[in-house]
Design an enzyme around this catalytic site. Structure first.
Site, PDB file in Angstrom:
ATOM      1  N   HIS A  86      -6.597  -5.780   2.669  1.00  0.00           N
ATOM      2  CA  HIS A  86      -5.493  -5.106   3.366  1.00  0.00           C
ATOM      3  C   HIS A  86      -4.885  -6.088   4.362  1.00  0.00           C
ATOM      4  O   HIS A  86      -5.614  -6.634   5.214  1.00  0.00           O
ATOM      5  CB  HIS A  86      -6.000  -3.906   4.173  1.00  0.00           C
ATOM      6  CG  HIS A  86      -6.526  -2.754   3.375  1.00  0.00           C
ATOM      7  ND1 HIS A  86      -5.766  -1.641   3.100  1.00  0.00           N
ATOM      8  CD2 HIS A  86      -7.737  -2.525   2.815  1.00  0.00           C
ATOM      9  CE1 HIS A  86      -6.490  -0.767   2.412  1.00  0.00           C
ATOM     10  NE2 HIS A  86      -7.698  -1.282   2.225  1.00  0.00           N
ATOM     11  N   HIS A 119      -9.808  -5.613  -2.771  1.00  0.00           N
ATOM     12  CA  HIS A 119      -8.454  -5.773  -2.243  1.00  0.00           C
ATOM     13  C   HIS A 119      -8.521  -6.070  -0.761  1.00  0.00           C
ATOM     14  O   HIS A 119      -9.328  -5.494  -0.031  1.00  0.00           O
ATOM     15  CB  HIS A 119      -7.588  -4.526  -2.504  1.00  0.00           C
ATOM     16  CG  HIS A 119      -8.239  -3.238  -2.152  1.00  0.00           C
ATOM     17  ND1 HIS A 119      -9.213  -2.649  -2.932  1.00  0.00           N
ATOM     18  CD2 HIS A 119      -8.077  -2.406  -1.084  1.00  0.00           C
ATOM     19  CE1 HIS A 119      -9.606  -1.519  -2.374  1.00  0.00           C
ATOM     20  NE2 HIS A 119      -8.937  -1.356  -1.244  1.00  0.00           N
ATOM     21  N   ASP A 162       0.861  -1.191   0.000  1.00  0.00           N
ATOM     22  CA  ASP A 162       0.000   0.000   0.000  1.00  0.00           C
ATOM     23  C   ASP A 162       0.896   1.239   0.000  1.00  0.00           C
ATOM     24  O   ASP A 162       1.838   1.342   0.794  1.00  0.00           O
ATOM     25  CB  ASP A 162      -0.917  -0.001   1.229  1.00  0.00           C
ATOM     26  CG  ASP A 162      -2.051   0.992   1.094  1.00  0.00           C
ATOM     27  OD1 ASP A 162      -3.209   0.584   1.114  1.00  0.00           O
ATOM     28  OD2 ASP A 162      -1.760   2.215   0.964  1.00  0.00           O
ATOM     29  N   ILE A 163       0.596   2.186  -0.878  1.00  0.00           N
ATOM     30  CA  ILE A 163       1.441   3.361  -1.057  1.00  0.00           C
ATOM     31  C   ILE A 163       1.276   4.365   0.096  1.00  0.00           C
ATOM     32  O   ILE A 163       2.127   5.243   0.282  1.00  0.00           O
ATOM     33  CB  ILE A 163       1.145   4.029  -2.430  1.00  0.00           C
ATOM     34  CG1 ILE A 163       2.329   4.834  -2.925  1.00  0.00           C
ATOM     35  CG2 ILE A 163      -0.122   4.846  -2.404  1.00  0.00           C
ATOM     36  CD1 ILE A 163       3.523   4.029  -3.303  1.00  0.00           C
TER      37      ILE A 163
HETATM   38  P1  AMP Z   1      -9.869   1.425   0.211  1.00  0.00           P
HETATM   39  O1  AMP Z   1     -10.435   1.373  -1.194  1.00  0.00           O
HETATM   40  O2  AMP Z   1     -10.627   2.364   1.093  1.00  0.00           O
HETATM   41  O3  AMP Z   1      -9.719   0.054   0.795  1.00  0.00           O
HETATM   42  O4  AMP Z   1      -8.426   2.058   0.109  1.00  0.00           O
HETATM   43  C1  AMP Z   1      -7.597   1.867  -1.023  1.00  0.00           C
HETATM   44  C2  AMP Z   1      -6.164   1.696  -0.594  1.00  0.00           C
HETATM   45  O5  AMP Z   1      -5.368   1.617  -1.781  1.00  0.00           O
HETATM   46  C3  AMP Z   1      -5.594   2.827   0.257  1.00  0.00           C
HETATM   47  O6  AMP Z   1      -5.018   2.292   1.444  1.00  0.00           O
HETATM   48  C4  AMP Z   1      -4.545   3.482  -0.655  1.00  0.00           C
HETATM   49  O7  AMP Z   1      -3.415   3.954   0.048  1.00  0.00           O
HETATM   50  C5  AMP Z   1      -4.190   2.331  -1.580  1.00  0.00           C
HETATM   51  N1  AMP Z   1      -3.722   2.771  -2.897  1.00  0.00           N
HETATM   52  C6  AMP Z   1      -4.328   3.642  -3.732  1.00  0.00           C
HETATM   53  N2  AMP Z   1      -3.606   3.807  -4.863  1.00  0.00           N
HETATM   54  C7  AMP Z   1      -2.504   3.026  -4.713  1.00  0.00           C
HETATM   55  C8  AMP Z   1      -1.373   2.761  -5.522  1.00  0.00           C
HETATM   56  N3  AMP Z   1      -1.209   3.355  -6.727  1.00  0.00           N
HETATM   57  N4  AMP Z   1      -0.434   1.912  -5.065  1.00  0.00           N
HETATM   58  C9  AMP Z   1      -0.569   1.318  -3.849  1.00  0.00           C
HETATM   59  N5  AMP Z   1      -1.626   1.521  -3.039  1.00  0.00           N
HETATM   60  C10 AMP Z   1      -2.583   2.365  -3.457  1.00  0.00           C
END
Ligand code: AMP
Length: 129
Positions: free
Chosen positions: A95, A93, A29-30
């Site tokens: 986490h 996804h 996660d970024i």
């Molecule tokens: P959620 O959809 O609420 O579960 O959150 C999406 C997650 O994806 C967040 O924790 C972001 O930090 C992560 N995220 C979004 N774009 C990227 C990316 N390009 N690379 C890695 N993680 C990402």
């Protein structure tokens, strides 16, 4: 339009890759809650977890378990927490978050990591797979 995660899976957007097989992909996660925070994604682009077909759902859980066990070996932590949110990115996804204290699961306390730290932690997790 393809989701940002489909673009990552296809290599159109960079990521710190942790694992991949025919159907699933894992990367850091970024904007992590904790060092080693990893996302496990089915290559099949579906918005919500419980809309996945049963085979893909079960496969995602098995893939996530393998990655979580590797994280536990690679990253000092009390345990690996699991969350599915999806309010930001409409592509399923899981986490996986190395936990030490409850606030690591809140998504409100983010840490900053340098590029080299992302690279190092991704490599350490890959080495445990
Ligand atoms: P959620 O959809 O609420 O579960 O959150 C999406 C997650 O994806 C967040 O924790 C972001 O930090 C992560 N995220 C979004 N774009 C990227 C990316 N390009 N690379 C890695 N993680 C990402």
């Amino acid at each position: 339009m393809a989701s940002i995660f489909t673009k990552i899976i296809k290599g159109e957007i960079p990521c710190y890759k942790v694992a991949e097989d025919d159907n699933y992909f894992a990367f850091l996660d970024i904007n992590p809650n904790a060092k080693g925070h990893t996302l496990c994604v089915p290559k099949k682009e579906v918005d919500k977890l419980f809309d996945l077909d049963e085979e893909t759902y079960n496969g995602l859980m098995a893939f996530s378990r393998k990655v979580a066990l590797a994280i536990e070996k690679a990253v000092p932590c009390n345990r690996v927490g699991v969350a599915v949110v999806g309010l930001e990115v409409p592509h399923v996804h899981v986490h996986l978050i190395p936990l030490n204290v409850m606030k690591d699961m809140t998504f409100q306390h983010k840490i900053s990591m340098a590029e080299e730290e992302f690279e190092t932690v991704a490599r350490k997790i890959r080495e445990q797979l």
